[in-house]
Design a protein around this motif. Structure first.
Motif, mmCIF file in Angstrom:
data_model
loop_
_atom_site.group_PDB
_atom_site.id
_atom_site.type_symbol
_atom_site.label_atom_id
_atom_site.label_comp_id
_atom_site.label_asym_id
_atom_site.label_seq_id
_atom_site.Cartn_x
_atom_site.Cartn_y
_atom_site.Cartn_z
ATOM 1 N N VAL A 316 42.907 31.169 63.798
ATOM 2 C CA VAL A 316 42.742 32.812 62.255
ATOM 3 C C VAL A 316 42.534 32.405 61.130
ATOM 4 C CG1 VAL A 316 44.155 35.052 61.925
ATOM 5 C CG2 VAL A 316 44.225 34.212 64.033
ATOM 6 N N ALA A 317 42.115 32.309 60.713
ATOM 7 C CA ALA A 317 40.509 32.159 59.533
ATOM 8 C C ALA A 317 41.602 33.338 58.337
ATOM 9 C CB ALA A 317 39.788 31.817 59.219
ATOM 10 N N TYR A 318 42.772 33.140 57.456
ATOM 11 C CA TYR A 318 43.448 34.035 56.487
ATOM 12 C C TYR A 318 42.583 33.892 55.905
ATOM 13 C CZ TYR A 318 46.466 35.656 53.454
ATOM 14 O OH TYR A 318 47.458 36.472 52.633
ATOM 15 N N HIS A 319 42.240 35.010 54.755
ATOM 16 C CA HIS A 319 42.144 35.157 53.431
ATOM 17 C C HIS A 319 42.657 35.478 53.269
ATOM 18 C CE1 HIS A 319 39.355 36.515 50.139
ATOM 19 N NE2 HIS A 319 39.750 37.899 50.818
ATOM 20 N N ALA A 320 43.168 35.352 52.038
ATOM 21 C CA ALA A 320 44.368 35.712 50.900
ATOM 22 C C ALA A 320 43.051 36.391 49.839
ATOM 23 C CB ALA A 320 44.927 34.105 50.251
ATOM 24 N N ALA A 321 43.764 37.931 50.393
ATOM 25 C CA ALA A 321 43.321 38.685 49.190
ATOM 26 C C ALA A 321 43.864 39.098 47.859
ATOM 27 C CB ALA A 321 43.567 40.408 49.971
ATOM 28 N N CYS A 322 42.602 38.940 46.674
ATOM 29 C CA CYS A 322 43.008 38.165 45.559
ATOM 30 C C CYS A 322 44.468 39.209 44.711
ATOM 31 C CB CYS A 322 42.265 38.890 44.655
ATOM 32 S SG CYS A 322 40.792 37.540 44.881
ATOM 33 N N SER A 323 44.292 40.912 45.037
ATOM 34 C CA SER A 323 45.114 41.319 44.703
ATOM 35 C C SER A 323 46.786 41.344 45.583
ATOM 36 C CB SER A 323 45.385 42.981 44.952
ATOM 37 O OG SER A 323 44.833 42.719 46.340
ATOM 38 N N LEU A 324 47.390 40.284 46.658
ATOM 39 C CA LEU A 324 48.347 39.087 47.025
ATOM 40 C C LEU A 324 48.917 38.781 46.498
ATOM 41 C CD1 LEU A 324 50.542 40.572 48.905
ATOM 42 C CD2 LEU A 324 48.863 39.467 50.945
ATOM 43 N N GLN A 325 47.767 37.254 46.878
ATOM 44 C CA GLN A 325 48.211 35.953 46.267
ATOM 45 C C GLN A 325 48.302 36.028 44.103
ATOM 46 O OE1 GLN A 325 45.332 32.630 46.972
ATOM 47 N NE2 GLN A 325 42.713 33.973 46.202
ATOM 48 N N ILE A 380 34.343 30.506 54.989
ATOM 49 C CA ILE A 380 35.027 30.646 56.640
ATOM 50 C C ILE A 380 34.746 30.848 57.730
ATOM 51 C CG2 ILE A 380 36.075 32.779 57.991
ATOM 52 C CD1 ILE A 380 36.156 34.790 55.182
ATOM 53 N N GLU A 381 33.075 30.989 57.962
ATOM 54 C CA GLU A 381 32.419 30.754 59.109
ATOM 55 C C GLU A 381 32.778 29.512 59.224
ATOM 56 O OE1 GLU A 381 28.888 32.306 58.719
ATOM 57 O OE2 GLU A 381 29.507 34.430 59.293
ATOM 58 N N GLY A 382 32.342 28.319 58.267
ATOM 59 C CA GLY A 382 32.505 26.783 58.164
ATOM 60 C C GLY A 382 33.669 26.423 58.964
ATOM 61 N N THR A 383 35.084 27.278 58.708
ATOM 62 C CA THR A 383 36.308 26.513 59.805
ATOM 63 C C THR A 383 36.305 26.890 60.767
ATOM 64 O OG1 THR A 383 37.327 28.942 59.364
ATOM 65 C CG2 THR A 383 37.700 27.224 57.694
ATOM 66 N N ARG A 384 35.433 27.766 61.591
ATOM 67 C CA ARG A 384 34.655 28.245 62.824
ATOM 68 C C ARG A 384 36.109 28.344 64.248
ATOM 69 N NH1 ARG A 384 34.977 23.467 66.196
ATOM 70 N NH2 ARG A 384 36.269 22.484 63.953
ATOM 71 N N PRO A 385 36.368 30.065 62.786
ATOM 72 C CA PRO A 385 38.055 30.499 63.933
ATOM 73 C C PRO A 385 36.866 31.439 64.893
ATOM 74 C CG PRO A 385 36.194 31.704 61.651
ATOM 75 C CD PRO A 385 36.036 30.543 62.301
ATOM 76 N N ASP A 386 38.319 32.168 65.818
ATOM 77 C CA ASP A 386 38.204 33.266 66.223
ATOM 78 C C ASP A 386 37.840 34.514 65.384
ATOM 79 O OD1 ASP A 386 37.658 31.094 68.503
ATOM 80 O OD2 ASP A 386 40.191 30.865 68.708
ATOM 81 N N VAL A 387 38.846 34.377 64.632
ATOM 82 C CA VAL A 387 38.383 35.680 64.297
ATOM 83 C C VAL A 387 39.082 35.767 62.622
ATOM 84 C CG1 VAL A 387 41.218 35.576 65.001
ATOM 85 C CG2 VAL A 387 40.257 37.806 64.326
ATOM 86 N N VAL A 388 38.875 36.427 61.845
ATOM 87 C CA VAL A 388 39.437 37.111 60.297
ATOM 88 C C VAL A 388 40.775 37.315 59.669
ATOM 89 C CG1 VAL A 388 38.842 36.878 58.293
ATOM 90 C CG2 VAL A 388 36.836 36.157 59.307
#
Length: 427
Positions: A316-325, A380-388
């Protein structure tokens, strides 16, 4: 930073707050290293420090906003990365919001820009109108090449499917399973239920499974963020929410107000500031702001059941939303929860850089937003995830429009791991 406001100017609470923020800035330039627009353009006026100078000059001189100030402040994402970086504690969010209100009050935009912004204000905060607008967008798609460039960007982001009204839009009540541990109010949102009702559905299932009674209070709607951050008054939306939630607080009681879209959560947590000068609502607004929590904050407090085995091993590639982080400073909870659920969590390079969604930014600044999306998707794709996984519907829509990878909300994965149905994208 030295300022020269008059006593008459400082009699306005918004200007007085802006002056305090300006004085905190020491021109160090740390913010330029993490500002997405400065990274793209290299223009000092597209950095927080440069915009602060423009805002200072505009407000001190008490003159109408000109095209230069409007152009560069419009290009700010309000991602708040600068606030995370700033060693002096400059509250850039409140400053840029005040500047945008000044621009809308005193400036003069070209007619097409005014009409585009008016259309967004009249549709996005209202789920019914938004659904109708997205229906029109599907009809207009075959004629995309005949439309102005800015309108094409809006069409490109229009989803293939719009969902009808669901029970989560309230008023509604979802009882806890087993012993009740908490009672919470849920903000359904305005755009999110139409774009992806599965997010709130997953949150409700997960919370009730963990012993939480969930209420969608009568009268709750848009948080006000979309209009507020465009320089217009979002207080009417916010006031309706405050009154609706206070009726629950003063009645059966609420332990928290839960938000599943982090962009909305940042604004709800700021209600105390927004209503600081309102004699009737200052107290209730501050109380609701203190109760506001991102859904992952509450889930981290409750804890997930022990011995979870995910339905399948996933990277799982975790994208930290700006409004959250940056806006809410919630950084560890989403990652920790995903790991506790048995998923392999991948940190995305340049995770502090915005994806380009930023509320209405990808609709109003499609070129810069497109560059940021391409940069984010490549990382993101550079981490080779199955899902974001992400915690904000705007980010999910923005990233999803640039990749074939499934993009899910954190709660959808957590719900699946703890006994809920598989998200549609994973079937």
């Amino acid at each position: 930073m030295q300022t020269h406001f008059t006593l008459a100017q400082l009699a306005d609470s918004g200007t007085a707050e802006a002056e305090r923020i300006l004085r905190a800035c020491v021109h160090c330039g740390f913010c330029t290293a993490t500002c997405p627009t400065y990274l793209l353009t290299g223009d000092e006026r597209d950095s927080p420090r440069g915009r602060i100078y423009l805002i200072k000059d505009m407000l001190e001189s008490d003159r109408p906003a000109g095209p230069v100030e409007t152009h560069h402040i419009d290009r700010c994402l309000s991602c708040l990365s600068c606030m995370t970086t700033c060693p002096s504690g400059v509250h850039y969010m409140h400053l840029v919001d005040h500047a945008r209100a000044h621009i809308e009050r005193t400036g003069r935009r070209p007619l097409p820009d005014r009409l585009r912004r008016l259309a967004l204000r009249l549709t996005l905060p209202h789920p019914g109108r938004f659904r109708a607008a997205m229906g029109l967008a599907r009809v207009a798609r075959p004629f995309r090449t005949l439309l102005p460039r800015a309108m094409r960007g809006m069409l490109d982001l229009a989803p293939a499917r719009i969902h009808g009204r669901t029970a989560q839009e309230g008023p509604a009540h979802f009882p806890a399973e087993g012993r009740r541990r908490m009672r919470v109010g849920l903000l359904p949102g305005c755009v999110q239920p139409a774009l992806d009702p599965a997010i709130n559905e997953a949150a409700i299932r997960l919370l009730t499974r963990l012993g939480v009674e969930v209420v969608v209070a009568k009268g709750v709607g848009c948080c006000g963020a979309l209009t507020h951050h465009m320089g217009h008054d979002g207080h009417a939306f916010a006031a309706a929410n405050i009154r609706a939630w206070m009726a629950e607080v003063e009645g059966p009681g609420l332990d928290a107000v839960i938000v599943t879209a982090s962009g909305c959560g940042t604004t709800v947590k700021d209600y105390g500031h927004m209503f600081r000068d309102d004699a009737a609502l200052a107290g209730p607004a501050a109380r609701i702001a203190a109760l506001a929590r991102d859904v992952t904050e509450v889930l981290a407090q409750l804890g997930l059941p022990a011995g979870i085995t995910p339905p399948r091993p996933l990277r799982v590639a975790y994208h930290a939303a700006c409004s959250l982080q940056h806006g809410q400073r919630v950084k560890d909870a989403p990652r920790d929860l995903l790991r506790a659920a048995g998923f392999t969590v991948l940190d995305v390079p340049e995770g502090h850089i915005c994806c380009g969604s930023a509320g209405t930014y990808n609709l109003l600044q499609p070129d810069l937003a497109g560059q940021l999306r391409a940069r984010k998707v490549a990382a993101i794709e550079g981490t080779r995830p199955d899902v974001v996984a992400a915690g904000n519907i705007g980010c999910m829509t923005q990233i999803g429009s640039g990749t074939a990878l499934p993009v899910l909300h954190v709660v959808q994965l957590l719900d699946w791991a703890t006994g809920g149905p598989a998200p549609a994208a994973m079937v």
